[in-house]
Design a protein around this motif. Structure first.
Motif, mmCIF file in Angstrom:
data_model
loop_
_atom_site.group_PDB
_atom_site.id
_atom_site.type_symbol
_atom_site.label_atom_id
_atom_site.label_comp_id
_atom_site.label_asym_id
_atom_site.label_seq_id
_atom_site.Cartn_x
_atom_site.Cartn_y
_atom_site.Cartn_z
ATOM 1 N N VAL A 134 1.279 46.732 52.205
ATOM 2 C CA VAL A 134 0.594 47.340 53.014
ATOM 3 C C VAL A 134 0.444 46.390 54.193
ATOM 4 O O VAL A 134 0.011 45.369 54.183
ATOM 5 C CB VAL A 134 -0.921 47.623 52.490
ATOM 6 N N VAL A 135 0.900 46.898 55.438
ATOM 7 C CA VAL A 135 1.024 45.905 56.730
ATOM 8 C C VAL A 135 0.127 46.455 57.861
ATOM 9 O O VAL A 135 0.274 47.690 57.844
ATOM 10 C CB VAL A 135 2.409 45.515 56.905
ATOM 11 N N THR A 136 -0.206 45.659 58.662
ATOM 12 C CA THR A 136 -0.894 46.157 60.091
ATOM 13 C C THR A 136 -0.213 45.403 60.979
ATOM 14 O O THR A 136 0.418 44.041 60.720
ATOM 15 C CB THR A 136 -2.234 45.858 60.047
ATOM 16 N N PRO A 137 -0.054 45.714 62.182
ATOM 17 C CA PRO A 137 0.341 44.586 63.473
ATOM 18 C C PRO A 137 -0.384 43.416 63.389
ATOM 19 O O PRO A 137 -1.403 43.457 63.217
ATOM 20 C CB PRO A 137 0.155 45.615 64.774
ATOM 21 N N LYS A 138 0.395 42.377 63.957
ATOM 22 C CA LYS A 138 -0.411 41.092 64.015
ATOM 23 C C LYS A 138 -1.746 41.072 64.746
ATOM 24 O O LYS A 138 -2.578 40.370 64.392
ATOM 25 C CB LYS A 138 0.607 40.114 64.749
ATOM 26 N N ASP A 139 -1.906 41.939 65.836
ATOM 27 C CA ASP A 139 -3.129 41.944 66.606
ATOM 28 C C ASP A 139 -4.125 43.107 66.168
ATOM 29 O O ASP A 139 -5.063 43.448 66.686
ATOM 30 C CB ASP A 139 -2.933 42.264 67.989
ATOM 31 N N SER A 140 -4.099 43.503 64.984
ATOM 32 C CA SER A 140 -4.909 44.666 64.327
ATOM 33 C C SER A 140 -6.145 44.143 63.972
ATOM 34 O O SER A 140 -6.243 42.851 63.588
ATOM 35 C CB SER A 140 -4.390 45.360 62.999
ATOM 36 N N PRO A 141 -7.129 44.851 64.115
ATOM 37 C CA PRO A 141 -8.359 44.436 63.715
ATOM 38 C C PRO A 141 -8.739 44.672 62.276
ATOM 39 O O PRO A 141 -9.611 44.012 61.862
ATOM 40 C CB PRO A 141 -9.323 45.740 64.338
#
Length: 329
Positions: A134-141
């Motif tokens: 499960v991944v999110t962008p680097k700047d995700s909250p």
């Protein structure tokens, strides 16, 4: 005279048949393989399944003493080449690269699947299984899986996620996550993991559940945050990343798995020889090393164990698909 001739010759003929048929069959199996083997892959060249297929084909081919030639066709979610493989001669010279899509998902997802893969093929072995991430962008909250799920629970329909396409492993693993953790998110399907990840990095979607090979470069480059792995336990590849299960949803588990199957009726001795070569290839050397580098675990189980696993997987994904109301014409 004729009757006497029959009485004298018939036992000889019967004896000859009894001796010759098994002997001929044994000769055919002992000479296997005497020509190249086709490995049919139900996805386009260049993807994760194709990469694993080519890796294992090379290793198993060296062990069995014959070339294993990969042929790709991803039409209709892999249904076309799966049907083609099911009608091929059961002689060990046609092998299907089996994974959850064509084998246990598509029969419940597509309305016009004409082949039941669980009855049309004889299992050879489960090659490997690998968790998704499960991944999110680097700047995700959202820095943890609890952050992500918590927002989704409190704000139904506000989270968006991309996938490699309707019915893909990334899509269904996310659907299962949402069902298990009881949150809502909007699905945006793409034509492959690459475009989906591009939009994730651009901030057009909030998160994605995807295979390790598709996102490994982004992880190493620090472009995405890895919130969780979808296996029951943590993995050697990401020892510091928690699993979804340990993060509060103990029943959750999803994996991308790959194996070999052959057309129904393939001689057992031929299947065993193919399995022995495959297991030898994945348990040592460069094949094992590269599988583990991609977060996969070399398995090489028995045909019976592989059959039982596919039956369980089929029932599980049928339930997920039915609850989500997903279908493809």
């Amino acid at each position: 005279m004729l009757m006497r001739h029959q009485r004298l010759c018939s036992p000889l003929l019967v004896t000859a048949m009894l001796l010759t048929l098994p002997f001929g069959s044994a000769l055919a199996q002992d000479s296997y393989p005497s020509r190249p083997i086709r490995l049919l892959v139900p996805y386009a060249a260049g993807g994760g399944t194709d990469a694993i297929a080519r890796l294992v084909a090379q290793g198993a081919g060296e062990k069995i003493g014959q070339s294993i030639i990969v042929e790709n066709n991803g039409s209709a979610g892999g249904n076309v080449i799966t049907a083609q493989a099911s009608t091929s001669a059961p002689d060990g010279y046609t092998v299907l690269m089996a994974n959850q899509g064509p084998m246990v998902v598509n029969p419940h997802l597509f309305k016009n699947v004409k082949v039941d893969p669980l009855t049309a093929f004889d299992p050879v072995t489960l090659i490997t299984a690998a968790p998704l991430v499960v991944v999110t962008p680097k700047d995700s909250p959202y820095k943890t899986i609890k952050d992500l799920v918590g927002f989704g629970q409190k704000n139904p329909g506000k989270l968006t996620y991309g996938s490699a396409g309707n019915g893909s492993a990334s899509h269904l693993a996310t659907v299962l996550l949402a069902q298990t953790a009881k949150f809502d998110a909007v699905h945006i399907p793409y034509r492959g993991a690459g475009p989906a990840l591009n939009d994730l990095l651009a901030g057009r979607t909030d998160f994605m559940v995807t295979t390790v090979p598709s996102v490994q470069g982004l992880i190493e480059g620090g472009s995405v945050n890895v919130l969780a792995v979808t296996s029951k336990d943590r993995t050697k590849k990401f020892p510091n990343v928690p699993s979804v299960a340990e993060s509060g949803w103990p029943t959750y588990e999803a994996a991308a798995w790959y194996g070999f199957v052959v057309p129904k009726g393939t001689p057992k001795a031929v299947t065993e020889k193919l399995r022995d070569a495959t297991v030898a290839a994945i348990k040592a050397g460069i094949v094992k090393e590269r599988l583990e580098n991609e977060g996969a675990e070399p398995i090489g189980n028995t045909p019976e164990e592989f059959a039982a696993m596919m039956k369980t997987e089929s029932a599980r994904w049928a339930d997920v698909i039915k609850k989500a109301g997903i279908s493809i014409d």
